[in-house]
Design a protein around this motif. Structure first.
Motif, mmCIF file in Angstrom:
data_model
loop_
_atom_site.group_PDB
_atom_site.id
_atom_site.type_symbol
_atom_site.label_atom_id
_atom_site.label_comp_id
_atom_site.label_asym_id
_atom_site.label_seq_id
_atom_site.Cartn_x
_atom_site.Cartn_y
_atom_site.Cartn_z
ATOM 1 N N GLU A 39 -93.237 -36.924 -52.921
ATOM 2 C CA GLU A 39 -93.922 -36.828 -51.632
ATOM 3 C C GLU A 39 -93.417 -35.618 -50.846
ATOM 4 O OE1 GLU A 39 -93.075 -40.491 -49.693
ATOM 5 O OE2 GLU A 39 -94.179 -41.715 -51.146
ATOM 6 N N HIS A 94 -93.398 -33.472 -47.209
ATOM 7 C CA HIS A 94 -93.568 -33.665 -45.756
ATOM 8 C C HIS A 94 -93.184 -32.375 -45.027
ATOM 9 C CE1 HIS A 94 -93.928 -38.106 -46.167
ATOM 10 N NE2 HIS A 94 -93.068 -37.930 -47.169
ATOM 11 N N PHE A 148 -98.113 -35.215 -47.463
ATOM 12 C CA PHE A 148 -98.460 -35.980 -46.266
ATOM 13 C C PHE A 148 -98.437 -35.121 -45.007
ATOM 14 C CE2 PHE A 148 -97.098 -39.175 -49.289
ATOM 15 C CZ PHE A 148 -97.988 -40.222 -49.078
ATOM 16 N N GLU A 175 -97.672 -33.432 -41.710
ATOM 17 C CA GLU A 175 -96.831 -33.819 -40.571
ATOM 18 C C GLU A 175 -97.051 -35.263 -40.156
ATOM 19 O OE1 GLU A 175 -99.070 -32.317 -36.722
ATOM 20 O OE2 GLU A 175 -99.079 -30.738 -38.258
ATOM 21 N N GLU A 176 -97.750 -36.049 -40.978
ATOM 22 C CA GLU A 176 -98.194 -37.389 -40.585
ATOM 23 C C GLU A 176 -97.083 -38.435 -40.545
ATOM 24 O OE1 GLU A 176 -101.303 -38.414 -43.258
ATOM 25 O OE2 GLU A 176 -102.743 -36.999 -42.391
ATOM 26 N N GLN A 177 -95.973 -38.229 -41.267
ATOM 27 C CA GLN A 177 -94.943 -39.271 -41.343
ATOM 28 C C GLN A 177 -93.561 -38.713 -40.961
ATOM 29 O OE1 GLN A 177 -95.090 -41.075 -45.257
ATOM 30 N NE2 GLN A 177 -97.228 -41.669 -45.051
ATOM 31 N N ILE A 230 -89.794 -38.485 -39.518
ATOM 32 C CA ILE A 230 -88.674 -39.427 -39.448
ATOM 33 C C ILE A 230 -87.738 -39.049 -38.294
ATOM 34 C CG2 ILE A 230 -88.732 -40.020 -41.895
ATOM 35 C CD1 ILE A 230 -86.459 -38.042 -42.350
ATOM 36 N N ASN A 258 -87.676 -33.475 -40.713
ATOM 37 C CA ASN A 258 -89.056 -33.796 -41.109
ATOM 38 C C ASN A 258 -89.535 -32.958 -42.291
ATOM 39 O OD1 ASN A 258 -89.353 -35.785 -39.164
ATOM 40 N ND2 ASN A 258 -90.044 -34.328 -37.585
#
Length: 291
Positions: free
Chosen positions: A222, A224, A264, A266-268, A270, A282
């Protein structure tokens, strides 16, 4: 007294004496396992042979006619010397060579052994097959006394497969040895690109090795990003970075069919995107089990 009687008496006396020497030698040998160098002088095969020669010659002489005295004595002496030497020969059994000294008395009947009598260790992990509870351990993997790979955090996933080797006790993990997806720390890219840094490749080498040793698991890579830039740009960049990691792992031997790359953007997040430190957190790549 005629010569026949004299010869027989001498022979009888010498037979008794020779038998005593031989018996003494045999008894001493059986009790103390002495070597030929430790024997008394009269127990030496040469002395017994000499005595046997006299005995045999006497008997041969005494039992021969007047015309065959010399021949009978010679034959008797030869036979007596041979018999005497044999009676006093060292019959001490040679000490048995221990069967594979490192495993003396431990190798069970029927265990597979090599030409030297030592037990086989088919996977070369240092634990013989007859003890090995985990045969077929990959080369170089550290094992315990039972021949099984170490599992330092006792999560059920051995260290050589565990992507999260320090999971707290009692935490349930997936087949990667992780409680959830794991952030691949130090897997970074060149500025504004999907080009892996040299440090990132070094980290991924270890990830790849554990995945190769864990062939039954599939993974999702994944990507990010932080929130700098447009949403679509960040989505494309995160996908490209996930694919870059996947390609590198494949080059290190991980079957491409076992991996899926997904971005993904910038959707998730941390962490907050309002600070440089938060944005750095991030920008990351995560590894998760793909069911």
């Amino acid at each position: 007294m005629n010569k026949s009687t004299t010869g027989l008496l001498i022979g009888s006396a010498l037979v008794v004496g020779l038998s005593g020497c031989a018996s003494s030698a045999s008894q001493s040998s059986g009790q103390s396992q002495m070597s030929s160098g430790d024997r008394s002088w009269y127990q030496h095969p040469f002395v017994c042979g000499l005595a046997g020669s006299v005995i045999g010659g006497s008997i041969g002489y005494a039992s021969s006619s007047s015309s065959d005295e010399d021949t009978g004595a010679a034959i008797g002496a030869t036979a007596g010397a041979t018999i005497g030497s044999m009676l006093c020969a060292d019959s001490t059994p040679a000490p048995e060579t221990p069967q594979c000294p490192g495993y003396a008395g431990e190798i069970p009947a029927g265990a597979a052994v090599d030409a030297e009598g030592c037990p086989l260790d088919s996977d070369n992990d240092g634990v013989p097959d007859f003890r090995d509870q985990c045969p077929g351990t990959p080369a170089g993997v550290e094992v315990n006394a039972d021949g099984c790979p170490l599992d330092s955090d006792n999560d059920g996933v051995p260290d050589y497969r565990d992507q999260c080797p320090n999971t707290p006790a009692g935490v349930e993990v997936n087949s990667l040895g992780c409680p959830d997806s794991v952030v691949l720390q130090e897997v970074n890219f060149e500025f504004d690109s999907a080009q892996l840094t040299s440090e990132a490749r070094n980290v991924l080498n270890g990830v790849a090795e554990r995945l190769v040793n864990n062939p039954g698991v599939r993974v999702r890579i994944e990507g990010h990003t932080d929130s700098v830039g447009s949403n679509q740009y960040n989505m494309d960049l995160s996908q490209a970075r996930a694919e870059s990691v996947t390609s590198y792992l494949a080059s290190r031997g991980v079957d491409a069919n076992r991996m899926m790359a997904e971005g993904f953007g910038e959707e998730q997040p941390i962490a907050t995107n309002d600070t440089e430190a938060g944005r750095a957190e991030n920008r990351r790549v995560e590894l998760d089990e793909w069911n």
